[in-house]
Design an enzyme around this catalytic site. Structure first.
Site, PDB file in Angstrom:
ATOM      1  CB  CYS A 121      39.901  13.785 -20.309  1.00 35.43           C
ATOM      2  SG  CYS A 121      38.726  13.218 -19.992  1.00 35.43           S
ATOM      3  CG  HIS A 149      40.852  14.944 -16.299  1.00 40.04           C
ATOM      4  ND1 HIS A 149      40.067  16.065 -16.972  1.00 40.04           N
ATOM      5  CD2 HIS A 149      40.205  13.757 -17.132  1.00 40.04           C
ATOM      6  CE1 HIS A 149      39.012  15.211 -17.862  1.00 40.04           C
ATOM      7  NE2 HIS A 149      38.658  14.109 -17.563  1.00 40.04           N
ATOM      8  CG  ASN A 168      34.942  13.881 -16.757  1.00 46.10           C
ATOM      9  OD1 ASN A 168      35.659  14.924 -17.748  1.00 46.10           O
ATOM     10  ND2 ASN A 168      35.268  12.822 -17.427  1.00 46.10           N
TER      11      ASN A 168
HETATM   12  N1  ACO Z   1      23.608   4.218 -10.281  1.00 52.67           N
HETATM   13  C1  ACO Z   1      23.467   3.034 -10.070  1.00 52.67           C
HETATM   14  N2  ACO Z   1      24.495   2.041 -10.137  1.00 52.67           N
HETATM   15  C2  ACO Z   1      25.166   2.834 -10.810  1.00 52.67           C
HETATM   16  C3  ACO Z   1      25.265   3.029 -11.820  1.00 52.67           C
HETATM   17  C4  ACO Z   1      24.206   4.691 -12.082  1.00 52.67           C
HETATM   18  N3  ACO Z   1      25.014   5.486 -11.733  1.00 52.67           N
HETATM   19  N4  ACO Z   1      26.020   2.735 -13.015  1.00 52.67           N
HETATM   20  C5  ACO Z   1      26.684   1.302 -12.327  1.00 52.67           C
HETATM   21  N5  ACO Z   1      25.846   1.166 -11.491  1.00 52.67           N
HETATM   22  C6  ACO Z   1      25.482  -0.289 -11.285  1.00 52.67           C
HETATM   23  C7  ACO Z   1      25.963  -1.071 -12.037  1.00 52.67           C
HETATM   24  O1  ACO Z   1      25.415  -1.427 -12.401  1.00 52.67           O
HETATM   25  C8  ACO Z   1      26.897  -2.414 -11.475  1.00 52.67           C
HETATM   26  O2  ACO Z   1      25.714  -3.169 -10.290  1.00 52.67           O
HETATM   27  P1  ACO Z   1      25.753  -4.571 -11.027  1.00 52.67           P
HETATM   28  O3  ACO Z   1      26.624  -5.063  -9.205  1.00 52.67           O
HETATM   29  O4  ACO Z   1      24.485  -5.334  -9.901  1.00 52.67           O
HETATM   30  O5  ACO Z   1      26.313  -5.292 -11.667  1.00 52.67           O
HETATM   31  C9  ACO Z   1      27.113  -1.673 -10.326  1.00 52.67           C
HETATM   32  O6  ACO Z   1      26.652  -0.205 -10.453  1.00 52.67           O
HETATM   33  C10 ACO Z   1      28.858  -1.433 -10.382  1.00 52.67           C
HETATM   34  O7  ACO Z   1      29.418  -1.161 -11.244  1.00 52.67           O
HETATM   35  P2  ACO Z   1      30.394  -0.504 -11.785  1.00 52.67           P
HETATM   36  O8  ACO Z   1      31.018  -0.425 -13.329  1.00 52.67           O
HETATM   37  O9  ACO Z   1      31.279  -1.952 -11.429  1.00 52.67           O
HETATM   38  O10 ACO Z   1      31.347   0.228 -10.435  1.00 52.67           O
HETATM   39  P3  ACO Z   1      32.667   0.650 -10.303  1.00 52.67           P
HETATM   40  O11 ACO Z   1      32.571   1.238  -9.167  1.00 52.67           O
HETATM   41  O12 ACO Z   1      33.526   0.619 -11.397  1.00 52.67           O
HETATM   42  O13 ACO Z   1      32.110   2.477 -10.957  1.00 52.67           O
HETATM   43  C11 ACO Z   1      32.843   3.895 -12.832  1.00 52.67           C
HETATM   44  C12 ACO Z   1      32.298   3.032 -12.684  1.00 52.67           C
HETATM   45  C13 ACO Z   1      32.049   5.497 -12.112  1.00 52.67           C
HETATM   46  C14 ACO Z   1      31.931   4.680 -14.009  1.00 52.67           C
HETATM   47  C15 ACO Z   1      33.815   4.082 -12.939  1.00 52.67           C
HETATM   48  O14 ACO Z   1      34.769   2.498 -13.534  1.00 52.67           O
HETATM   49  C16 ACO Z   1      34.943   4.751 -13.434  1.00 52.67           C
HETATM   50  O15 ACO Z   1      35.017   6.090 -12.836  1.00 52.67           O
HETATM   51  N6  ACO Z   1      35.872   4.649 -14.080  1.00 52.67           N
HETATM   52  C17 ACO Z   1      36.965   6.130 -14.809  1.00 52.67           C
HETATM   53  C18 ACO Z   1      36.350   6.666 -15.899  1.00 52.67           C
HETATM   54  C19 ACO Z   1      36.721   7.872 -16.389  1.00 52.67           C
HETATM   55  O16 ACO Z   1      37.621   7.592 -16.099  1.00 52.67           O
HETATM   56  N7  ACO Z   1      36.023   8.151 -17.726  1.00 52.67           N
HETATM   57  C20 ACO Z   1      36.976   8.952 -18.363  1.00 52.67           C
HETATM   58  C21 ACO Z   1      36.394   9.532 -19.429  1.00 52.67           C
HETATM   59  S1  ACO Z   1      37.429  10.100 -19.476  1.00 52.67           S
HETATM   60  C22 ACO Z   1      37.509  10.538 -21.497  1.00 52.67           C
HETATM   61  O17 ACO Z   1      38.057  11.097 -22.132  1.00 52.67           O
HETATM   62  C23 ACO Z   1      36.036  11.263 -21.752  1.00 52.67           C
END
Ligand code: ACO
Length: 356
Positions: A115, A283, A313
């Site tokens: 990223c 980003h 993203n």
């Molecule tokens: N739809 C429905 N429910 C979902 C989904 C989905 N797509 N994804 C996860 N859940 C559920 C999980 O299973 C969990 O359920 P549970 O409570 O029953 O266990 C609940 O939602 C909460 O999950 P979390 O992972 O705790 O959710 P969080 O609020 O952390 O959000 C997310 C997840 C969106 C991925 C967030 O953590 C995030 O954006 N993190 C940063 C990601 C990022 O920046 N990636 C960078 C990529 S950059 C690169 O270099 C490639």
């Protein structure tokens, strides 16, 4: 003023298919509400089968070169940033030179800072131009993330609206294991052309970039490299180890901590105050990350740009797309000071100051 670099053209291209959240809800257990609330994303673009990362890079590059008022043979250096190359090797840079149909051979450098590829590419392009090595650098960031997702060919036909047969329950269960990642990413390419300039005040001012592999396992693809022998196996495929592993919460925390630090580092080094910066282009990994950044910096809405709602993203393509939209939409005007900032897998992070 000494020779330095400025951006004279930009362009982008997305994957061919617009996929709204509602379509993903038919492919796995997720909901539009969850995706919007947790990420801000409403839709993303997905590439047609057979479209490669270098193809999206070429489409973006052609637009950027035309926007710069140059011809493709005016380009004397290519930098191609991607974490999803067409092949294990060679990288996309040489493929892009061939597909653009350049008359002569020029150097093409492949970089992979995920990223932050665009940030590292800007710093490298600036160094090449300042040293006199290059005059017109084409910097491309492109990704086809959808190739990392676990659907078989019939499911893609359904996703693209060419088949009425939805994924099987088994496929839905498999995709649901990766739903936190599948909903985040989109396919696109973005490009800018940087040229040598002596214009006072305009162009790239400085970049503060950082890398630290300590916690790389928080965001990586376990299979497909020399950490295993052979680098790819049927068993690894069955275990879906081609899908990235992501500790979302840890990445989130890192982003909201390190991006403000990088901004402070580049501003302090150049005696620039936050108030001097007309627009921040962060980003686009999660709208909530950028909202926290906005709060930390105390910025009003009009000084931070977000477009994740429409593209998801797109990793290395994200910042050139945002820059193009801001310039074309009149949000960045001549003389404006802007700040690019990002964090990505590796981990790599940093901030770049640029005067339009
Ligand atoms: N739809 C429905 N429910 C979902 C989904 C989905 N797509 N994804 C996860 N859940 C559920 C999980 O299973 C969990 O359920 P549970 O409570 O029953 O266990 C609940 O939602 C909460 O999950 P979390 O992972 O705790 O959710 P969080 O609020 O952390 O959000 C997310 C997840 C969106 C991925 C967030 O953590 C995030 O954006 N993190 C940063 C990601 C990022 O920046 N990636 C960078 C990529 S950059 C690169 O270099 C490639």
């Amino acid at each position: 003023m000494a020779i330095h670099s400025k951006i004279i053209g930009s362009g982008f291209a997305t994957g061919e298919h617009c996929v709204p959240n509602s379509k993903l809800c038919e492919m796995m257990d997720t909901s539009d509400e969850w995706i919007r609330q947790r990420t801000g994303i409403e839709q993303r673009y997905v590439a047609e089968n057979g479209t490669t990362t270098s193809d999206l890079g070429v489409r973006a590059a052609e637009k950027a070169i035309a926007d710069a008022g140059l011809k493709k043979d005016d380009i004397d250096y290519v930098i191609f940033a991607t974490m999803t190359p067409d092949y294990y090797f060679p990288g996309c840079g040489g493929l892009l030179v061939r597909k653009l149909g350049m008359k002569r051979s020029i150097p093409a450098l492949d970089i992979r800072q995920q990223c932050t590829g665009f940030l590292f590419g800007l710093q490298t392009a600036n160094a090449l131009i300042k040293s006199g090595t290059a005059k017109n650098v084409l910097l491309v960031g492109a990704e086809i993330h959808s190739s990392l997702f676990p659907w078989a060919p019939p499911a893609w036909e359904y996703l693209f609206g060419r088949s009425d047969v939805p994924p099987t329950d088994e496929e839905k269960v498999l995709a649901t294991q990766f739903r936190d990642r599948i909903v985040l990413f989109g396919d696109a390419g973005g490009a800018v052309v940087l040229t040598a300039t002596e214009e006072d005040g305009a162009g790239l001012i400085d970049a503060k970039l950082f890398s630290d592999g300590d916690s790389f396992e928080d965001l990586y693809v376990p299979t497909g490299g020399t950490s295993q022998r052979p680098y790819m196996s049927i068993d690894a495929l069955k275990r879906a180890e081609l899908v990235p592993v992501m500790n979302g919460k840890s990445v989130f925390r890192r982003a909201v901590t390190l991006m403000p630090q990088a901004i402070a580092a580049v501003c302090d080094a150049n005696k620039i105050r936050l108030e001097d910066i007309a627009l921040f282009l962060p980003h686009q990994a999660n709208l909530r990350i950028n909202q926290m950044l906005q709060k930390t910096l105390g910025l009003p809405d009009e000084r931070i740009y977000n477009n994740i709602q429409r593209y998801g993203n797109t990793t290395a393509a994200t910042l050139p797309i945002a820059y193009n939209e801001c310039v074309k939409g009149g949000l960045i005007k001549k003389g404006d000071l802007i700040c690019f900032v990002g964090l990505g897998a590796g981990f790599h992070w940093g901030a770049v100051l640029y005067r339009q």
